[in-house]
Design a protein around this motif. Structure first.
Motif, PDB file in Angstrom:
ATOM      1  N   MET A   9      23.487 -67.349 -52.079  1.00 28.76           N
ATOM      2  CA  MET A   9      23.867 -66.111 -52.749  1.00 28.76           C
ATOM      3  C   MET A   9      25.129 -66.266 -53.599  1.00 28.76           C
ATOM      4  O   MET A   9      25.499 -65.350 -54.319  1.00 28.76           O
ATOM      5  N   GLN A  10      25.785 -67.423 -53.482  1.00 24.75           N
ATOM      6  CA  GLN A  10      27.021 -67.604 -54.225  1.00 24.75           C
ATOM      7  C   GLN A  10      26.767 -67.540 -55.732  1.00 24.75           C
ATOM      8  O   GLN A  10      25.846 -68.174 -56.238  1.00 24.75           O
ATOM      9  N   GLY A  11      27.586 -66.747 -56.422  1.00 25.47           N
ATOM     10  CA  GLY A  11      27.432 -66.626 -57.877  1.00 25.47           C
ATOM     11  C   GLY A  11      26.278 -65.728 -58.272  1.00 25.47           C
ATOM     12  O   GLY A  11      25.996 -65.575 -59.444  1.00 25.47           O
ATOM     13  N   ARG A  12      25.612 -65.165 -57.273  1.00 25.70           N
ATOM     14  CA  ARG A  12      24.524 -64.235 -57.581  1.00 25.70           C
ATOM     15  C   ARG A  12      25.013 -62.820 -57.403  1.00 25.70           C
ATOM     16  O   ARG A  12      25.983 -62.562 -56.698  1.00 25.70           O
ATOM     17  N   TYR A  13      24.276 -61.898 -58.015  1.00 26.65           N
ATOM     18  CA  TYR A  13      24.781 -60.535 -58.112  1.00 26.65           C
ATOM     19  C   TYR A  13      24.793 -59.790 -56.772  1.00 26.65           C
ATOM     20  O   TYR A  13      25.769 -59.147 -56.422  1.00 26.65           O
ATOM     21  N   ARG A  55      17.231 -58.541 -59.808  1.00 24.87           N
ATOM     22  CA  ARG A  55      18.618 -58.110 -59.986  1.00 24.87           C
ATOM     23  C   ARG A  55      19.509 -58.699 -58.887  1.00 24.87           C
ATOM     24  O   ARG A  55      20.609 -59.147 -59.155  1.00 24.87           O
ATOM     25  N   PHE A  57      19.195 -61.432 -57.135  1.00 24.43           N
ATOM     26  CA  PHE A  57      19.407 -62.873 -57.238  1.00 24.43           C
ATOM     27  C   PHE A  57      19.854 -63.305 -58.629  1.00 24.43           C
ATOM     28  O   PHE A  57      19.959 -64.488 -58.918  1.00 24.43           O
ATOM     29  N   SER A  58      20.118 -62.321 -59.484  1.00 20.69           N
ATOM     30  CA  SER A  58      20.502 -62.644 -60.853  1.00 20.69           C
ATOM     31  C   SER A  58      21.890 -63.280 -60.899  1.00 20.69           C
ATOM     32  O   SER A  58      22.769 -62.964 -60.102  1.00 20.69           O
ATOM     33  N   ARG A  59      22.087 -64.187 -61.864  1.00 19.29           N
ATOM     34  CA  ARG A  59      23.403 -64.784 -62.058  1.00 19.29           C
ATOM     35  C   ARG A  59      24.139 -64.142 -63.236  1.00 19.29           C
ATOM     36  O   ARG A  59      25.285 -64.480 -63.514  1.00 19.29           O
ATOM     37  N   ASN A  60      23.463 -63.258 -63.914  1.00 26.73           N
ATOM     38  CA  ASN A  60      24.083 -62.563 -65.044  1.00 26.73           C
ATOM     39  C   ASN A  60      24.817 -61.318 -64.526  1.00 26.73           C
ATOM     40  O   ASN A  60      24.315 -60.206 -64.594  1.00 26.73           O
ATOM     41  N   LEU A  61      26.017 -61.570 -63.978  1.00 28.24           N
ATOM     42  CA  LEU A  61      26.720 -60.498 -63.272  1.00 28.24           C
ATOM     43  C   LEU A  61      27.107 -59.352 -64.210  1.00 28.24           C
ATOM     44  O   LEU A  61      27.057 -58.189 -63.830  1.00 28.24           O
ATOM     45  N   ARG A  64      24.137 -57.037 -64.963  1.00 20.88           N
ATOM     46  CA  ARG A  64      23.723 -56.287 -63.777  1.00 20.88           C
ATOM     47  C   ARG A  64      24.707 -55.162 -63.471  1.00 20.88           C
ATOM     48  O   ARG A  64      24.325 -54.065 -63.136  1.00 20.88           O
TER      49      ARG A  64
END
Ligand SMILES: [Zn+2]
Length: 127
Positions: A9-13, A55, A57-61, A64
């Motif tokens: 989950m690191q770096g994920r939204y 959303r 698991f997205s990395r585009n914080l 989101r």
């Protein structure tokens, strides 16, 4: 196992208010689907779940959190309107018989004499 999950989950939204709302919406539509049998109602919760997990698991914080911000603004407006709607239910709207002016009278006061604010015409109504 827990550590693996944290690393994943690191770096994920992660979960936010909007995701929670989407999940609830998916469940509501699933329940509705038990009563209204339609292909659309079967597809909507499926699509909602995919979108929610996308959303989480997205990395585009940035994108989101922007979506979440929009959701919070929108739900704030809806809550505000619901409150206003409830407020309106506590009133009767009467039309002045002589000039047609709309007058808001609180409910549950029995028979009352209303004075029109526009033409000063007096009339009696049950509230
Ligand atoms: Zn009037």
């Amino acid at each position: 196992m827990k550590e693996k999950f944290y690393r994943f989950m690191q770096g994920r939204y992660g979960v936010d208010q909007f995701s929670r709302f989407l999940l609830i919406l998916a469940i509501v539509v699933l329940i509705l689907n038990m009563f209204i049998r339609s292909a659309l109602f079967e597809l909507i919760p499926f699509g909602l779940l995919i979108y929610t997990y996308f959303r989480i698991f997205s990395r585009n914080l940035g994108a989101r959190s922007k979506e979440n911000q929009k959701y919070l603004e929108l739900s704030g407006t809806v809550k505000y309107n619901l409150k206003n709607g409830k407020q309106l239910l506590k009133f009767h709207i009467y039309k002045c018989p002589s000039c047609g002016q709309k007058i808001r009278i609180p409910r549950g006061k029995g028979k009352i004499e209303i004075t029109c604010p526009k033409c000063k015409n007096k009339f009696v109504k049950k509230s």
